[in-house]
Design a protein around this motif. Sequence first.
Motif, PDB file in Angstrom:
ATOM      1  N   ARG A 128       0.836  -1.198   0.000  1.00 42.76           N
ATOM      2  CA  ARG A 128       0.000   0.000   0.000  1.00 42.76           C
ATOM      3  C   ARG A 128       0.870   1.248   0.000  1.00 42.76           C
ATOM      4  N   GLY A 156      -2.221   4.683  12.981  1.00 41.38           N
ATOM      5  CA  GLY A 156      -1.146   4.182  12.136  1.00 41.38           C
ATOM      6  C   GLY A 156      -0.476   5.361  11.452  1.00 41.38           C
ATOM      7  N   THR A 157      -0.113   5.165  10.184  1.00 41.55           N
ATOM      8  CA  THR A 157       0.633   6.198   9.455  1.00 41.55           C
ATOM      9  C   THR A 157      -0.122   7.533   9.460  1.00 41.55           C
ATOM     10  N   LEU A 158      -1.394   7.512   9.111  1.00 43.86           N
ATOM     11  CA  LEU A 158      -2.148   8.769   8.984  1.00 43.86           C
ATOM     12  C   LEU A 158      -2.674   9.237  10.336  1.00 43.86           C
ATOM     13  N   ARG A 166      -4.992  -1.399  17.367  1.00 42.60           N
ATOM     14  CA  ARG A 166      -5.196  -2.824  17.653  1.00 42.60           C
ATOM     15  C   ARG A 166      -4.143  -3.308  18.659  1.00 42.60           C
ATOM     16  N   SER A 167      -2.888  -2.883  18.393  1.00 46.64           N
ATOM     17  CA  SER A 167      -1.792  -3.285  19.276  1.00 46.64           C
ATOM     18  C   SER A 167      -1.322  -2.047  20.061  1.00 46.64           C
ATOM     19  N   LYS A 212       0.545   1.164  21.331  1.00 47.29           N
ATOM     20  CA  LYS A 212       1.277   2.174  20.548  1.00 47.29           C
ATOM     21  C   LYS A 212       1.631   3.332  21.447  1.00 47.29           C
ATOM     22  N   VAL A 232     -12.878  10.087   7.943  1.00 47.60           N
ATOM     23  CA  VAL A 232     -12.016  10.222   6.761  1.00 47.60           C
ATOM     24  C   VAL A 232     -11.526   8.846   6.307  1.00 47.60           C
ATOM     25  N   ASP A 260     -16.220  12.524   4.806  1.00 45.92           N
ATOM     26  CA  ASP A 260     -15.513  12.568   3.519  1.00 45.92           C
ATOM     27  C   ASP A 260     -15.770  11.302   2.709  1.00 45.92           C
ATOM     28  N   SER A 303     -10.187  14.025   1.421  1.00 45.16           N
ATOM     29  CA  SER A 303      -9.403  14.449   2.591  1.00 45.16           C
ATOM     30  C   SER A 303      -7.914  14.174   2.395  1.00 45.16           C
ATOM     31  N   TYR A 339      -5.214  -5.329   6.468  1.00 48.85           N
ATOM     32  CA  TYR A 339      -4.631  -3.990   6.256  1.00 48.85           C
ATOM     33  C   TYR A 339      -3.119  -4.054   6.392  1.00 48.85           C
TER      34      TYR A 339
HETATM   35  P1  NAP Z   1      -2.312   2.112   8.825  1.00 46.66           P
HETATM   36  O1  NAP Z   1      -0.982   2.769   8.901  1.00 46.66           O
HETATM   37  O2  NAP Z   1      -2.373   0.669   8.475  1.00 46.66           O
HETATM   38  O3  NAP Z   1      -3.012   2.339  10.238  1.00 46.66           O
HETATM   39  C1  NAP Z   1      -4.194   1.684  10.615  1.00 46.66           C
HETATM   40  C2  NAP Z   1      -4.420   1.889  12.102  1.00 46.66           C
HETATM   41  O4  NAP Z   1      -5.685   1.294  12.440  1.00 46.66           O
HETATM   42  C3  NAP Z   1      -3.361   1.193  12.975  1.00 46.66           C
HETATM   43  O5  NAP Z   1      -3.086   1.977  14.114  1.00 46.66           O
HETATM   44  C4  NAP Z   1      -4.077  -0.101  13.391  1.00 46.66           C
HETATM   45  O6  NAP Z   1      -3.638  -0.657  14.630  1.00 46.66           O
HETATM   46  C5  NAP Z   1      -5.504   0.405  13.539  1.00 46.66           C
HETATM   47  N1  NAP Z   1      -6.465  -0.709  13.479  1.00 46.66           N
HETATM   48  C6  NAP Z   1      -6.700  -1.573  12.470  1.00 46.66           C
HETATM   49  N2  NAP Z   1      -7.647  -2.480  12.800  1.00 46.66           N
HETATM   50  C7  NAP Z   1      -8.006  -2.164  14.078  1.00 46.66           C
HETATM   51  C8  NAP Z   1      -8.925  -2.730  15.000  1.00 46.66           C
HETATM   52  N3  NAP Z   1      -9.668  -3.799  14.687  1.00 46.66           N
HETATM   53  N4  NAP Z   1      -9.024  -2.165  16.224  1.00 46.66           N
HETATM   54  C9  NAP Z   1      -8.275  -1.095  16.565  1.00 46.66           C
HETATM   55  N5  NAP Z   1      -7.384  -0.504  15.738  1.00 46.66           N
HETATM   56  C10 NAP Z   1      -7.255  -1.036  14.501  1.00 46.66           C
HETATM   57  O7  NAP Z   1      -3.258   2.857   7.793  1.00 46.66           O
HETATM   58  P2  NAP Z   1      -3.183   4.392   7.291  1.00 46.66           P
HETATM   59  O8  NAP Z   1      -2.171   4.560   6.239  1.00 46.66           O
HETATM   60  O9  NAP Z   1      -3.090   5.256   8.495  1.00 46.66           O
HETATM   61  O10 NAP Z   1      -4.626   4.540   6.583  1.00 46.66           O
HETATM   62  C11 NAP Z   1      -5.817   4.338   7.315  1.00 46.66           C
HETATM   63  C12 NAP Z   1      -7.035   4.354   6.413  1.00 46.66           C
HETATM   64  O11 NAP Z   1      -7.325   5.672   5.972  1.00 46.66           O
HETATM   65  C13 NAP Z   1      -6.896   3.590   5.089  1.00 46.66           C
HETATM   66  O12 NAP Z   1      -7.071   2.197   5.280  1.00 46.66           O
HETATM   67  C14 NAP Z   1      -7.995   4.185   4.244  1.00 46.66           C
HETATM   68  O13 NAP Z   1      -9.201   3.475   4.403  1.00 46.66           O
HETATM   69  C15 NAP Z   1      -8.183   5.583   4.838  1.00 46.66           C
HETATM   70  N6  NAP Z   1      -7.803   6.644   3.867  1.00 46.66           N
HETATM   71  C16 NAP Z   1      -8.750   7.512   3.435  1.00 46.66           C
HETATM   72  C17 NAP Z   1      -8.416   8.518   2.557  1.00 46.66           C
HETATM   73  C18 NAP Z   1      -9.413   9.558   2.107  1.00 46.66           C
HETATM   74  O14 NAP Z   1      -9.117  10.343   1.216  1.00 46.66           O
HETATM   75  N7  NAP Z   1     -10.575   9.621   2.695  1.00 46.66           N
HETATM   76  C19 NAP Z   1      -7.084   8.631   2.088  1.00 46.66           C
HETATM   77  C20 NAP Z   1      -6.150   7.727   2.565  1.00 46.66           C
HETATM   78  C21 NAP Z   1      -6.514   6.725   3.456  1.00 46.66           C
HETATM   79  P3  NAP Z   1      -2.124  -1.192  14.799  1.00 46.66           P
HETATM   80  O15 NAP Z   1      -1.276   0.067  14.854  1.00 46.66           O
HETATM   81  O16 NAP Z   1      -2.123  -1.925  16.075  1.00 46.66           O
HETATM   82  O17 NAP Z   1      -1.829  -2.029  13.583  1.00 46.66           O
END
Ligand code: NAP
Length: 313
Positions: free
Chosen positions: A90, A146-148, A168-169, A171, A226, A252, A278, A313
Amino acid sequence: MKLQLYVPDGRYAPWIEGFAEVLPEAECLKWEESGDASVDYAVVWRPPVEMLRGRTDLRAIFNLGAGVDGILRLRDEDKDALPNGVPIVRLDDAGMAAQMAEYVTAAVLRDFRKLDAYAAQAAAGTWKFIKPHRRADFTIGVMGIGTLGSHIARTLAQFGFPVRGWSRSPKQVQGVQTFHGEDGRGEFLDGLRVLVNVLPLTPDTEDIIDASLLSRLADGAHLVNVARGQHVVEADLLAAVQSGKIGGATLDVFREEPLPAGHPFWQEPRITITPHISALTLREDSIAQIAQKIRALGEGKPIAGVVDIDRGY
Ligand code: NAP
Ligand code: GLV
């Protein structure tokens, strides 16, 4: 080296030109024209199921976004849709974290500084003080750090708001009180004045924002979504806004995009709607990141952003 591209809007030229600039050794093919040609990498956004099924040639599939639900959902159409053992990679920030932080900060400050109420007063020619919120009572929770989400949480903490994060884990994020797992969810949610959702869409997170979750927030709380529309039970959100439990929402993303013309969200003045903007995929940043990862893979080095397919993910 060959790359095969799929972009749903069919605007291939800038992608092909961009890859030619940073990865001149690669030949870039449009999926619609190259079909079953053997290539090394696929670069896709929401590809059709026929593109990936049974592909033994691919060394990796690069997703042109952060969320991979558009690829993993293909397994609902066909359980063999994804080639076995081929990593899905990703986008890892690629300029999205700054955009998300701007968008969420704008929504939070608009609510905190009561700008909608002042705009309504101004429209009526009224000059009147409105009692402000207390910053210390304006607790913001970010679901998904996570990243965002971690960048959003850190940005909001810099304004002096109390900020919580949920993952989930376990942090650690500077200036943010963190919670994790199902056990930590209730304490994370209780009394939040703003809830920001930036979770990935997985079987565990679908429909997570329902009446029961909303009931734990402070009265008059604001929801900023978002992440994905499928996280929200729309009828529950609408009822909570209409009852005043939720003071407003900035959305969004929606279960169906574009949001259909007759959808009740359009008629609700306390819901602000934007068309999935967003955090846009920035072409230059994305191409640079994918090219760097292709080079690293070629040298046998590890790369960031490889999706755990079972976790979703
Ligand atoms: P990421 O780095 O994979 O972060 C995901 C976060 O969610 C992590 O902290 C993860 O926990 C947590 N998580 C996942 N499943 C969970 C659960 N069951 N219970 C509790 N926490 C949980 O993803 P990212 O890059 O930040 O992106 C996040 C999402 O933003 C994307 O998947 C996408 O759907 C959305 N997005 C939207 C737009 C828009 O324009 N609207 C643009 C970009 C992305 P861990 O840290 O423990 O793994
Ligand atoms: C956009 O929604 C993304 O997941 O990058």
